[in-house]
Design a protein around this motif. Structure first.
Motif, short mmCIF file in Angstrom:
data_model
loop_
_atom_site.label_atom_id
_atom_site.label_comp_id
_atom_site.label_asym_id
_atom_site.label_seq_id
_atom_site.Cartn_x
_atom_site.Cartn_y
_atom_site.Cartn_z
N LYS A 105 0.83 -1.21 0.00
CA LYS A 105 0.00 0.00 0.00
C LYS A 105 0.87 1.26 0.00
N GLU A 106 1.94 1.23 0.78
CA GLU A 106 2.83 2.39 0.87
C GLU A 106 3.50 2.68 -0.49
N TYR A 107 4.02 1.62 -1.11
CA TYR A 107 4.68 1.81 -2.40
C TYR A 107 3.69 2.20 -3.49
N THR A 108 2.46 1.68 -3.40
CA THR A 108 1.43 2.05 -4.37
C THR A 108 1.11 3.53 -4.28
N GLN A 109 1.08 4.06 -3.04
CA GLN A 109 0.83 5.49 -2.86
C GLN A 109 1.96 6.33 -3.47
N LEU A 110 3.21 5.86 -3.33
CA LEU A 110 4.33 6.57 -3.94
C LEU A 110 4.25 6.51 -5.46
N TRP A 111 3.85 5.36 -6.00
CA TRP A 111 3.67 5.20 -7.44
C TRP A 111 2.59 6.17 -7.94
N ALA A 112 1.48 6.22 -7.21
CA ALA A 112 0.39 7.11 -7.60
C ALA A 112 0.85 8.57 -7.56
N ALA A 113 1.63 8.92 -6.54
CA ALA A 113 2.12 10.30 -6.42
C ALA A 113 2.99 10.68 -7.62
N ALA A 114 3.81 9.73 -8.07
CA ALA A 114 4.67 10.00 -9.22
C ALA A 114 3.84 10.20 -10.48
N LEU A 115 2.84 9.34 -10.68
CA LEU A 115 1.98 9.47 -11.86
C LEU A 115 1.21 10.79 -11.83
N MET A 116 0.74 11.17 -10.64
CA MET A 116 -0.02 12.42 -10.53
C MET A 116 0.88 13.62 -10.74
N GLU A 117 2.13 13.55 -10.26
CA GLU A 117 3.06 14.67 -10.43
C GLU A 117 3.28 14.98 -11.90
N LYS A 118 3.44 13.96 -12.70
CA LYS A 118 3.73 14.16 -14.13
C LYS A 118 2.48 14.54 -14.91
N SER A 119 1.37 13.85 -14.63
CA SER A 119 0.17 14.01 -15.47
C SER A 119 -0.79 15.08 -15.01
N GLY A 120 -0.80 15.34 -13.69
CA GLY A 120 -1.78 16.28 -13.16
C GLY A 120 -3.15 15.65 -12.97
N LEU A 121 -3.25 14.33 -13.09
CA LEU A 121 -4.52 13.64 -12.91
C LEU A 121 -4.89 13.58 -11.43
N SER A 122 -6.16 13.29 -11.17
CA SER A 122 -6.62 13.20 -9.79
C SER A 122 -6.20 11.88 -9.17
N GLU A 123 -6.17 11.85 -7.83
CA GLU A 123 -5.81 10.63 -7.12
C GLU A 123 -6.82 9.53 -7.40
N THR A 124 -8.08 9.90 -7.57
CA THR A 124 -9.13 8.91 -7.84
C THR A 124 -8.87 8.17 -9.15
N GLN A 125 -8.52 8.95 -10.19
CA GLN A 125 -8.29 8.34 -11.50
C GLN A 125 -7.08 7.42 -11.47
N VAL A 126 -5.99 7.87 -10.86
CA VAL A 126 -4.77 7.07 -10.83
C VAL A 126 -4.97 5.81 -10.00
N ASN A 127 -5.63 5.94 -8.85
CA ASN A 127 -5.86 4.77 -8.00
C ASN A 127 -6.75 3.74 -8.68
N GLU A 128 -7.62 4.19 -9.56
CA GLU A 128 -8.46 3.25 -10.31
C GLU A 128 -7.60 2.29 -11.12
N TRP A 129 -6.50 2.80 -11.65
CA TRP A 129 -5.62 1.98 -12.49
C TRP A 129 -4.69 1.09 -11.67
N ILE A 130 -4.11 1.63 -10.59
CA ILE A 130 -3.04 0.89 -9.91
C ILE A 130 -3.44 0.35 -8.53
N LEU A 131 -4.71 0.56 -8.14
CA LEU A 131 -5.14 0.09 -6.82
C LEU A 131 -6.42 -0.73 -6.89
#
Length: 444
Positions: free
Chosen positions: A135-161
């Protein structure tokens, strides 16, 4: 995952990061950071081709590269090749960098697996701890994807969580979601592994990479490349060679008829057309057309690979340029040109026969009956033999000038022109040598 420095030219460095992340003997994050710091160039192009691997190691690699960019102020441009999947997607997700995705790229996201974070055996408490780490590493992964794309946490978590299946994005999808900044040229660089079952892969990606069978991906062999070259150089050239041959046959027959009428020797037009076309004009016309059409295409193709740094990538992967690029082209043209020569000669004879019937009233039957007597069979073999030599030399010259091209558009144009001029010149020189060597051979 291995880091290889492909080229250091002027103020630009090209680096390839390839393979599964976190395998034994691989380059770790600190080693990759040290290699980047040792590069003196201010612009670094990092090509990534990876099927994924350890998410923990991927996050470390990303952190080291991000730290390197901030501390040095150097310009880092990521190039995502055919396959960037799973944990590998986190590496280029750096806001301070620019990301270019190949037009035939596959960008794959999915929930983190235990094997991507830590492989553990033990009690229930151990597995609870593993779940917390995931869970911790998934949150870091999501943060990286959001940093680059500007997408919402909801959208990113849908893909990787939350989603239990892979999300396969094409280059256009990745651009629209903000994971890449632009779409570049198609890539020839594969990841080390590709999934056996491609049923979930988008059709656009399969089409871009010329994959017909979704069940198994097969890398193109030199034999298959030779087959494609035969099709491009021969089958697609049948129309133009037939047209040019037919028109040359008409012109030659018409001009010869005007002179033969003066001496009352109209019947010898068959001898003139037969010998000149089968032995000389047919092979020469076919070779010149192939030199201008296929030779220039081969030179430009290799030149484009130089400009897009695909030649450097092939060298880094240990793929021989001679075996993968030169041999298929040389083999294909050596086989193709005798066939095109026979086709062009036949078209020219048909044009000459048509003109002879119109201007001298020589029937088609009379032309065909007398032709074997006027032209000994040995002339056919001489024409086919010199055509094979023509094909060999055209392919070698085209490849030679292709590898001379420098990574700029001006060099691409000038070397392609030089390739065509050199090929035609060499063809005419070889034809003159054959004429001198076989001067008394095959004459009626």
């Amino acid at each position: 995952m291995k880091l290889e420095i492909l080229a250091l030219v002027d103020n630009k460095a090209t680096v390839l990061i390839k393979g599964e992340i976190g395998q034994n003997g691989d380059n770790n994050a600190l080693f990759i950071a040290d290699q980047l710091k040792a590069i003196s160039q201010n612009e670094i192009h990092i090509h990534i081709a990876s099927e994924g691997g350890s998410l923990a190691e991927a996050l470390s690699i990303r952190a080291e590269i991000k730290k390197f960019i901030i501390e040095t102020g150097k310009k880092v441009i990521f190039h995502l090749e055919k396959m960037v999947a799973s944990a590998a997607t986190v590496v280029p997700m750096i806001k301070e960098s620019r990301v270019i995705g190949a037009s035939n790229m596959l960008f794959m996201l999915h929930p983190a697996y235990a094997a991507e974070v830590v492989v553990g055996h033990g009690t229930a408490a151990d597995h609870v701890k593993t779940a917390e780490i995931i869970k911790e590493y998934t949150q870091l992964w999501a943060a990286a994807l959001m940093e680059k794309s500007g997408l919402s946490e909801t959208q990113v978590n849908e893909w990787i969580l939350h989603k239990q299946t892979d999300t396969n994005l094409t280059a256009l999808d990745a651009l629209n979601f903000g994971f890449i900044d632009e779409i570049g040229a198609a890539s020839l660089i594969n990841a080390s592994l590709l999934p056996k079952d491609l049923s979930g892969i988008p059709d656009d990606w399969l089409k871009a990479n010329q994959i017909i069978d979704k069940k198994e991906y097969n890398v193109m062999t030199p034999e298959e490349q030779a087959s494609i070259t035969i099709y491009d150089a021969c089958v697609r050239a049948l129309g133009i060679t037939a047209l040019v041959g037919f028109l040359i046959g008409i012109v030659l027959s018409y001009l010869s008829a005007l002179q033969l009428k003066t001496f009352g020797a109209e019947i010898y037009i068959i001898d003139i057309l037969g010998l000149s076309i089968i032995r000389e004009l047919g092979p020469l016309l076919a070779a010149i057309l192939v030199a201008g059409r296929s030779g220039s295409s081969m030179t430009a193709q290799i030149g484009i690979m130089r400009v897009t740094e695909e030649l450097d990538a092939l060298s880094a992967m240990g793929i021989s340029h001679s075996l993968r690029l030169i041999l298929p082209k040389v083999t294909a043209l050596t086989i193709v040109l005798p066939l095109l020569s026979a086709w062009t000669s036949a078209s020219a004879l048909i044009g000459g026969m048509f003109s002879a019937q119109t201007t001298l009233d020589i029937s088609y039957q009379q032309f065909l009956v007398r032709l074997p007597d006027a032209v000994p069979l040995l002339n056919v073999f001489i024409g086919l033999g010199k055509s094979a030599v023509f094909g060999l030399m055209i392919a070698l010259i085209a490849c030679h000038f292709g590898f001379r091209i420098k990574p700029n558009t001006e060099s691409l144009g000038s070397e392609t022109t030089n390739s065509v001029v050199a090929s035609i010149t060499v063809v005419i020189m070889i034809d003159a040598m054959f004429a001198i060597l076989f001067m008394g051979v095959g004459m009626p």
